[in-house]
Motif scaffolding. Structure first.
Motif, short mmCIF file in Angstrom:
data_model
loop_
_atom_site.label_atom_id
_atom_site.label_comp_id
_atom_site.label_asym_id
_atom_site.label_seq_id
_atom_site.Cartn_x
_atom_site.Cartn_y
_atom_site.Cartn_z
N ALA A 49 -11.53 -9.56 -11.50
CA ALA A 49 -11.83 -8.41 -10.65
C ALA A 49 -10.91 -8.42 -9.45
O ALA A 49 -10.43 -9.48 -9.04
N ARG A 52 -10.67 -9.27 -4.05
CA ARG A 52 -11.04 -10.61 -3.62
C ARG A 52 -10.68 -10.85 -2.17
O ARG A 52 -11.37 -11.57 -1.45
N MET A 60 -6.28 -18.74 2.99
CA MET A 60 -5.03 -19.40 3.40
C MET A 60 -5.35 -20.85 3.78
O MET A 60 -6.33 -21.10 4.49
N ILE A 95 5.44 -12.60 4.06
CA ILE A 95 5.53 -11.23 3.55
C ILE A 95 6.19 -10.28 4.54
O ILE A 95 5.81 -10.22 5.71
N PRO A 191 -0.37 -7.06 -4.33
CA PRO A 191 0.93 -6.54 -3.93
C PRO A 191 2.10 -7.17 -4.69
O PRO A 191 2.06 -8.35 -5.03
P1 GDP Z 1 -7.13 -8.99 -4.32
O1 GDP Z 1 -7.74 -8.62 -3.01
O2 GDP Z 1 -8.15 -9.46 -5.30
O3 GDP Z 1 -6.28 -7.89 -4.89
O4 GDP Z 1 -6.21 -10.28 -4.04
P2 GDP Z 1 -4.65 -10.39 -3.67
O5 GDP Z 1 -4.08 -11.52 -4.43
O6 GDP Z 1 -3.97 -9.10 -3.87
O7 GDP Z 1 -4.63 -10.82 -2.15
C1 GDP Z 1 -5.15 -9.97 -1.14
C2 GDP Z 1 -4.24 -9.97 0.06
O8 GDP Z 1 -4.06 -11.29 0.53
C3 GDP Z 1 -2.83 -9.46 -0.23
O9 GDP Z 1 -2.74 -8.07 -0.19
C4 GDP Z 1 -2.05 -10.11 0.91
O10 GDP Z 1 -2.13 -9.34 2.08
C5 GDP Z 1 -2.79 -11.42 1.14
N1 GDP Z 1 -2.03 -12.48 0.48
C6 GDP Z 1 -2.08 -12.89 -0.82
N2 GDP Z 1 -1.18 -13.86 -1.06
C7 GDP Z 1 -0.51 -14.06 0.11
C8 GDP Z 1 0.56 -14.93 0.51
O11 GDP Z 1 1.10 -15.73 -0.26
N3 GDP Z 1 0.97 -14.85 1.82
C9 GDP Z 1 0.39 -14.00 2.71
N4 GDP Z 1 0.84 -13.97 3.96
N5 GDP Z 1 -0.60 -13.16 2.36
C10 GDP Z 1 -1.07 -13.19 1.08
#
Ligand code: GDP
Ligand code: MN
Length: 373
Positions: A49, A52, A60, A95, A191
């Protein structure tokens, strides 16, 4: 069938898209070990899903202790109704921009469509007005014009500045290729990150496969219920082996890559002998894994396919080389090794086994299929 993030990333990686270095863990201790190797990381609940980030499923962590704490907290939690059985621990990206890119079957038109927005990330619903849709012709290769249209849609950020590096077009091609190759219903990367130093990397991935499309690996759930003698013996040793009756034995890391390898064998007119998924534990489990699969009747060649996005290739390969040296199977073995530690791994195969690994996965698959004939 929804493919979990870690497996979706392995599939994308196998089709040429960059993904962060990392691997899955089912205990806090294992998460700490991975983080020890990676450093600053993200710990992510593996559930089928999205959302998250907002629900606390993406944490982090700056060091191994923080990763362990995050993993333990996530592994005893659930997101909505979904129990968290595993976490993905991967390198933290710095990012610059978050893009949205998906290839999906448009159900009203019955055709594939690319959806792209320069406003990706967790607020993407709010950006739906900015979504560009490019319709594709099924069965016809994507055109340079369509790629350029998508690249343009992705290329302008919220400040109106261009974020297109040279990597964006090949990322579009890789995501489309994954969709096409798997006959998927959806491949979504949100993303798709442009890092501060200009690399284009999938920070998240979602894949939905069509259960009606014949992926050999999709037969797993059926055959897993009964279980042959060998399958049960494998299960006892902590290995997931499914006998498929073909003649090319496959050893690959991760469910996604194993599935891709099986599809590639079938694509080249071969028949996979097995589904044998092995992960970062290839080092310790390669010998029983190989011993079991080579015991299957009808196996004529062995294909080893490692993709080091989620585990180090040199460590996994060392396990396999040790196992082959001690088992000495009298059949041809073919290697495709890509990703972290690939140079050391390939050198090990060359010097200790006298086998030249293939540069391309496709060539390795073809050679293994031909040798099994
Ligand atoms: P989702 O919410 O289930 O779609 O999970 P995501 O894997 O897309 O993560 C949600 C958000 O966490 C992303 O849109 C990023 O803003 C942040 N995020 C995820 N991975 C990273 C990373 O490696 N570095 C940073 N700075 N932000 C991250
Ligand atoms: Mn996401």
């Amino acid at each position: 069938m929804k493919v979990l993030e870690a497996d979706a990333k392995a599939l994308l990686r196998a089709h040429g898209l960059a993904v962060p270095r990392g691997t899955t863990a089912t205990t806090g201790e294992a998460a700490a070990q991975i983080a020890d190797d990676i450093g600053r990381c993200v710990v992510k609940a593996q559930v089928p899903a999205g959302g998250r980030g907002k629900a606390g499923g993406v944490v982090m962590a700056d060091d191994a202790a923080a990763a362990e704490a995050a993993a333990v907290a996530l592994l005893v939690s659930s997101l909505g109704e979904l129990v968290v059985n595993a976490v993905l621990v991967e390198e933290r990206l710095d990012i610059e921009s978050e893009l949205y890119l998906a290839v999906v079957i448009d159900t009203s038109a019955g055709r594939p469509m690319i959806m792209a927005s320069s406003l990706g990330g967790i607020e993407v619903e709010a950006a739906s007005g900015s979504m560009t849709r490019v319709m594709l012709d099924p069965g016809v290769a994507i055109t340079d014009g369509q790629i350029a249209e998508v690249a343009t849609a992705l290329g302008i950020d919220e400040r109106g500045e261009s974020v297109i590096g040279s990597g964006i077009e090949s990322a579009i091609r890789a995501i489309h290729h994954t969709f096409d190759d798997l006959g998927a219903l959806l491949v979504e990367v949100n993303p798709l990150v442009v890092t501060v130093d200009g690399h284009v990397i999938a920070a998240d991935a979602k894949i939905e496969l069509d259960d009606a499309v014949a992926h050999p690996a999709l037969e797993l759930s059926d055959s897993a219920e009964s279980g042959t003698e060998l399958e049960l013996e494998a299960a006892e040793r902590g290995l997931r082996l499914i006998e498929l009756g073909g003649n090319v034995a496959i050893l690959a890391n991760g469910a996604g890559l194993t599935m891709t390898t099986m599809d590639a064998v079938s694509h080249h007119g071969g028949t996979p002998a097995n589904f044998l998924e092995i992960g970062g534990d290839a080092y310790t489990l390669a010998e029983p894994a190989l011993e079991l699969t080579l015991r299957q009747s009808g196996v004529r060649s062995l294909l080893v396919n490692f993709c080091g996005a989620f585990a180090r290739c040199d460590v996994m390969t060392e396990g396999v080389v040790n196992a082959l040296e001690s088992l000495r199977p009298g059949l041809p073995v073919f290697f495709s090794i890509h990703g972290t530690g690939q140079d050391e791994a390939r050198e090990m195969v060359r010097t200790r086994l006298g086998i030249e690994p293939f540069e391309s996965m496709d060539d390795a698959v073809l050679a293994a299929v031909e040798a099994a004939r």
